[in-house]
Design a protein around this motif. Structure first.
Motif, short mmCIF file in Angstrom:
data_model
loop_
_atom_site.label_atom_id
_atom_site.label_comp_id
_atom_site.label_asym_id
_atom_site.label_seq_id
_atom_site.Cartn_x
_atom_site.Cartn_y
_atom_site.Cartn_z
N ASP A 74 0.84 -1.20 0.00
CA ASP A 74 0.00 0.00 0.00
C ASP A 74 0.88 1.25 0.00
O ASP A 74 1.84 1.34 0.76
CB ASP A 74 -0.90 -0.01 1.24
CG ASP A 74 -1.78 1.22 1.31
OD1 ASP A 74 -2.39 1.56 0.29
OD2 ASP A 74 -1.84 1.85 2.38
N SER A 125 -0.70 4.43 0.09
CA SER A 125 -1.68 5.49 0.31
C SER A 125 -1.70 6.05 1.71
O SER A 125 -2.50 6.95 2.01
CB SER A 125 -3.08 4.96 -0.05
OG SER A 125 -3.09 4.41 -1.33
N THR A 126 -0.85 5.55 2.60
CA THR A 126 -0.81 6.10 3.96
C THR A 126 -0.17 7.48 3.93
O THR A 126 0.91 7.68 3.37
CB THR A 126 -0.03 5.18 4.90
OG1 THR A 126 -0.75 3.95 5.04
CG2 THR A 126 0.17 5.82 6.26
N ASP A 134 -6.31 6.48 -5.10
CA ASP A 134 -5.70 5.17 -4.90
C ASP A 134 -6.75 4.14 -4.48
O ASP A 134 -6.78 3.00 -4.97
CB ASP A 134 -4.62 5.23 -3.82
CG ASP A 134 -3.37 5.96 -4.28
OD1 ASP A 134 -3.32 6.39 -5.45
OD2 ASP A 134 -2.45 6.10 -3.46
N ARG A 135 -7.60 4.53 -3.55
CA ARG A 135 -8.60 3.60 -3.03
C ARG A 135 -9.67 3.30 -4.08
O ARG A 135 -10.15 2.17 -4.20
CB ARG A 135 -9.27 4.18 -1.78
CG ARG A 135 -8.31 4.31 -0.59
CD ARG A 135 -7.90 2.95 -0.09
NE ARG A 135 -7.07 3.03 1.11
CZ ARG A 135 -5.80 2.69 1.17
NH1 ARG A 135 -5.18 2.25 0.08
NH2 ARG A 135 -5.12 2.77 2.28
#
Length: 485
Positions: free
Chosen positions: A26, A28-29, A300-301
């Motif tokens: 991931d 996207s954090t 992104d999500r």
């Protein structure tokens, strides 16, 4: 099978290995680095990476109202996403320059931004979008030019010392001696010089002296953010000066360099309505970086990965920009296009994110989606290929390594985020001496997909259209015969 350990009976062995599936991590954090002097230190200790989700309201409340962190989180959550957020709280400083120093931190001590290098080990979460909200917009004053007023004589060695009262970082440099005479080279411009800077030359000769000019230098927080982003294979969203388009272009030009590919610059600041505890609710001017970071994470999500540009999204929370940014469809002479050409992204019509530019000095990495796609490739493959570390160096195992890479890139090609690739074994780059040491090199040329940036339509007269018109007229007048002249 005399080569195997002798056995009397039945046993099972792993007879072969297949290619592995690559799992993309991931990206996207959102990692926030900022002060929050009212924060509960037991939940948000200083210089510690803390992971939270946007729905952990009780934990977020312990950040307090002072400082930048709680407002930054509000900016993100106002875009309607339940974001994954890394919080790194730094000490509140008494002056702006000292605060910039605290945000930057120390690479050897892993403080400030540099502490994000430990985030994955400490929290199991990768900092994908790094934001020092509102701390990248200055061009601090540093030493720019050292001018010799007297090069002196009879020197075989010399040292230079800079003095700048009140500077956060004092400039550093070295002397170059030619024919007994001295020149000074500035190695570190320093930053946060409030007044003047002087230099003193010492050595075994005599007479060397000079003056130091000070002026605007590249923002050191942005530079540190780009270096950290490169290490963690993330990107950093940074705020421009929020003054005018010329100031934004000059600020961006100072930051353009190799690591600039990891920087997504945004200008101007944004206006957002805020509900304030114990005060009148009002419209605040906020750093744009936090809103943009939320739009990165949101896309992104929605699409399942970091391979797409965040632009063309409209913000759900902002009520406008801090200054008007002109934009006209079909034209090039407007401020939005000026900013894009300078590498600075912006908001048009007070709400829509405009631009996919990085601050790279290499045009191949101009678009942020290409950079993030490359980050994903480089972060994803090592974990999957780890299986073959320590295995025998055979043609079969080399093939399985290549097949693992192929499966992953084939999927990226199918998604449209990689245009194409090839792979080959270059014998010249794999000499016997290297292979004897277990070194396998596979060439992997590939091209990440750019965005559509400039749609050009060639407009010209089309004479055959009159043939169509004549046919239409003849059909309309079908019952009328031509009259001879």
């Amino acid at each position: 099978m005399a080569a195997l350990t002798k056995n009397h009976g039945v046993r099972f062995i792993d007879a072969g290995e297949d290619a592995r599936t690559v799992q993309a991590p991931d990206f996207s954090t959102i990692a926030l680095v900022a002060p929050a002097d009212e924060a509960n230190p037991s939940i948000f200790p200083l210089e510690t990476n803390v992971h939270l989700y946007g729905d952990e309201a009780d934990k977020i409340a312990t950040l307090g109202d002072a400082g930048e962190l709680s407002m930054a989180i509000d900016d993100i959550l106002s875009e309607g996403i339940n974001a994954s957020i890394l919080v790194r709280r730094v000490a509140k400083a008494t002056s702006r320059n000292e605060q910039l120093g605290a945000i930057i931190g120390d690479p050897s001590d892993r403080t400030g931004l540099w502490g994000l290098l430990d985030a994955r080990a400490q929290t199991s979460v990768r900092p994908g979008i790094i934001v020092p909200p509102g701390f990248c917009n200055e061009s601090p004053i540093g030493a720019t030019i050292a001018t010799m007023t007297n090069r002196g004589a009879d020197y075989t060695h010399a040292d230079v010392t800079f003095t700048a009262a009140g500077a956060v970082v004092v400039p550093k440099g070295h002397c170059v001696i030619t024919g007994g005479k001295v020149d000074v080279v500035i190695d570190d411009a320093g930053f946060g010089i409030p007044n003047t800077c002087t230099m003193t030359i010492t050595g075994d000769g005599a007479g060397a002296a000079g003056t130091v000019e000070v002026g605007a230098v590249a923002n050191p927080v942005a530079l540190a953010a780009s270096a950290v982003a490169k290490r963690v294979l993330g990107i950093s969203v940074i705020d421009g000066p929020n003054l005018d388009r010329v100031a934004a272009a000059q600020w961006a030009e100072r930051l353009k360099r190799d690591n600039g590919r990891y920087l997504y610059a945004i200008d101007p600041a944004l206006r957002r309505f805020a509900v304030l505890d114990g005060a009148d609710d009002t419209i605040l001017t906020r750093p744009a970086s936090t809103t943009v970071a939320a739009l990165f994470a949101k896309r992104d999500r929605e699409r399942g990965g970091p391979y797409w540009s965040p632009e063309n999204q409209t913000s759900s929370a902002i009520v406008g920009t801090a200054r008007p940014v002109s934009y006209y469809d079909g034209e090039i002479d407007h401020e939005a296009n000026f900013l894009i050409n300078a590498g600075v992204n912006t908001f048009i019509e007070g709400k829509e994110l405009f631009g996919s530019e990085t601050l790279s000095n290499d045009s191949n990495w101009r678009f942020i989606n290409k950079v993030r796609t490359e980050n994903a490739i480089r972060a994803s493959l090592p974990g999957a290929l780890r299986k073959w570390r320590g295995e025998l160096f055979t043609a079969h195992n080399a093939l399985m390594v290549v097949k693992t890479v192929e499966y992953f890139l084939d999927e990226l090609v199918s998604l449209g985020v990689v245009l194409g690739y090839t792979r080959y074994f270059d014998r010249a780059l794999n000499p016997n001496a290297n292979m004897r040491q277990g070194i396998l090199r596979i060439e992997l040329p590939h091209e990440n997909t750019p965005i559509i940036s400039d749609m050009v339509f060639g407009m010209r007269p089309y004479a055959p259209a009159f043939d169509i018109l004549a046919s239409d007229i003849q059909r309309a007048l079908g019952g009328y015969e031509a009259i001879a002249a």
